[in-house]
Design a protein around this motif. Sequence first.
Motif, PDB file in Angstrom:
ATOM      1  N   ARG A 173       0.888  -1.263  -0.023  1.00 41.19           N
ATOM      2  CA  ARG A 173      -0.060   0.018   0.096  1.00 41.19           C
ATOM      3  C   ARG A 173       0.871   1.346  -0.059  1.00 41.19           C
ATOM      4  O   ARG A 173       0.590   2.263  -0.547  1.00 41.19           O
ATOM      5  CB  ARG A 173      -1.080   0.144   1.124  1.00 41.19           C
ATOM      6  N   GLU A 201       1.976   1.861  -3.301  1.00 38.36           N
ATOM      7  CA  GLU A 201       0.923   2.330  -4.455  1.00 38.36           C
ATOM      8  C   GLU A 201       0.559   3.735  -4.087  1.00 38.36           C
ATOM      9  O   GLU A 201       0.416   4.413  -5.034  1.00 38.36           O
ATOM     10  CB  GLU A 201      -0.385   1.260  -3.946  1.00 38.36           C
ATOM     11  N   CYS A 202       0.843   4.192  -2.668  1.00 35.15           N
ATOM     12  CA  CYS A 202       0.349   5.678  -2.587  1.00 35.15           C
ATOM     13  C   CYS A 202       1.561   6.614  -2.982  1.00 35.15           C
ATOM     14  O   CYS A 202       1.104   7.554  -3.115  1.00 35.15           O
ATOM     15  CB  CYS A 202       0.445   5.881  -0.845  1.00 35.15           C
ATOM     16  N   HIS A 212      -6.925   6.502  -0.319  1.00 34.23           N
ATOM     17  CA  HIS A 212      -7.642   5.037   0.141  1.00 34.23           C
ATOM     18  C   HIS A 212      -8.047   4.406  -1.011  1.00 34.23           C
ATOM     19  O   HIS A 212      -8.532   3.268  -0.955  1.00 34.23           O
ATOM     20  CB  HIS A 212      -8.511   5.277   1.212  1.00 34.23           C
ATOM     21  N   ARG A 218      -7.124   2.600  -4.313  1.00 36.56           N
ATOM     22  CA  ARG A 218      -5.801   2.309  -4.880  1.00 36.56           C
ATOM     23  C   ARG A 218      -5.571   2.573  -6.480  1.00 36.56           C
ATOM     24  O   ARG A 218      -6.572   3.118  -7.199  1.00 36.56           O
ATOM     25  CB  ARG A 218      -5.953   0.711  -4.967  1.00 36.56           C
ATOM     26  N   TRP A 260      -9.236   0.511  -0.977  1.00 34.60           N
ATOM     27  CA  TRP A 260      -7.996   0.086  -0.252  1.00 34.60           C
ATOM     28  C   TRP A 260      -7.974  -1.544   0.356  1.00 34.60           C
ATOM     29  O   TRP A 260      -7.117  -1.999   0.262  1.00 34.60           O
ATOM     30  CB  TRP A 260      -7.609   0.772   0.864  1.00 34.60           C
ATOM     31  N   ILE A 270      -7.007  -4.952  -1.434  1.00 30.68           N
ATOM     32  CA  ILE A 270      -5.401  -5.394  -1.416  1.00 30.68           C
ATOM     33  C   ILE A 270      -5.115  -6.829  -0.816  1.00 30.68           C
ATOM     34  O   ILE A 270      -4.457  -7.304  -1.194  1.00 30.68           O
ATOM     35  CB  ILE A 270      -4.303  -4.315  -1.059  1.00 30.68           C
TER      36      ILE A 270
END
Length: 144
Positions: free
Chosen positions: A59, A62-63, A69, A71, A77, A80
């Motif tokens: 995560r 990804e951020c 929140h 993706r 979120w 995942i």
Amino acid sequence: MKRTVVLLVTMIIGILSFPVIAKASGEDEVLAQINAYRSEQGLCELTMDEDLQEVALLRAVECSEKFSHVRPNGQAWYTISSLTNGENLAHAVNYNQQKPENVVLAWMLSPKHSANVLRTNFSTAGIAYYEGDNGEIYIACEFR
């Protein structure tokens, strides 16, 4: 030669007897800060979960692509992993913002993020710091 051997042995003994002080990682310090808030409320401490740490790292990566929140693939979120039941994120653009005490303080100042920190049914967490290509730090905390 004898003097060199004695000096070498003395150095080795000195090195081996010197106390090793391990510096806690940012992830461990974030967990300690979370647990301090939980303790103040009479809640049990969270433990670090290796599987959730892997999810948190995914995560955080990804951020770095899309801080949300949601993706980067457009999904929520929680898609995942089936392991996660809550998520807190942080984006640090400078050193002070990435300090564990400031990360958790920011979460505690947000009602929804604070609710995750203090949720009574959570018992474990996975926390990850990731430095993006832009040099900024992305922090993800996944709860279960």
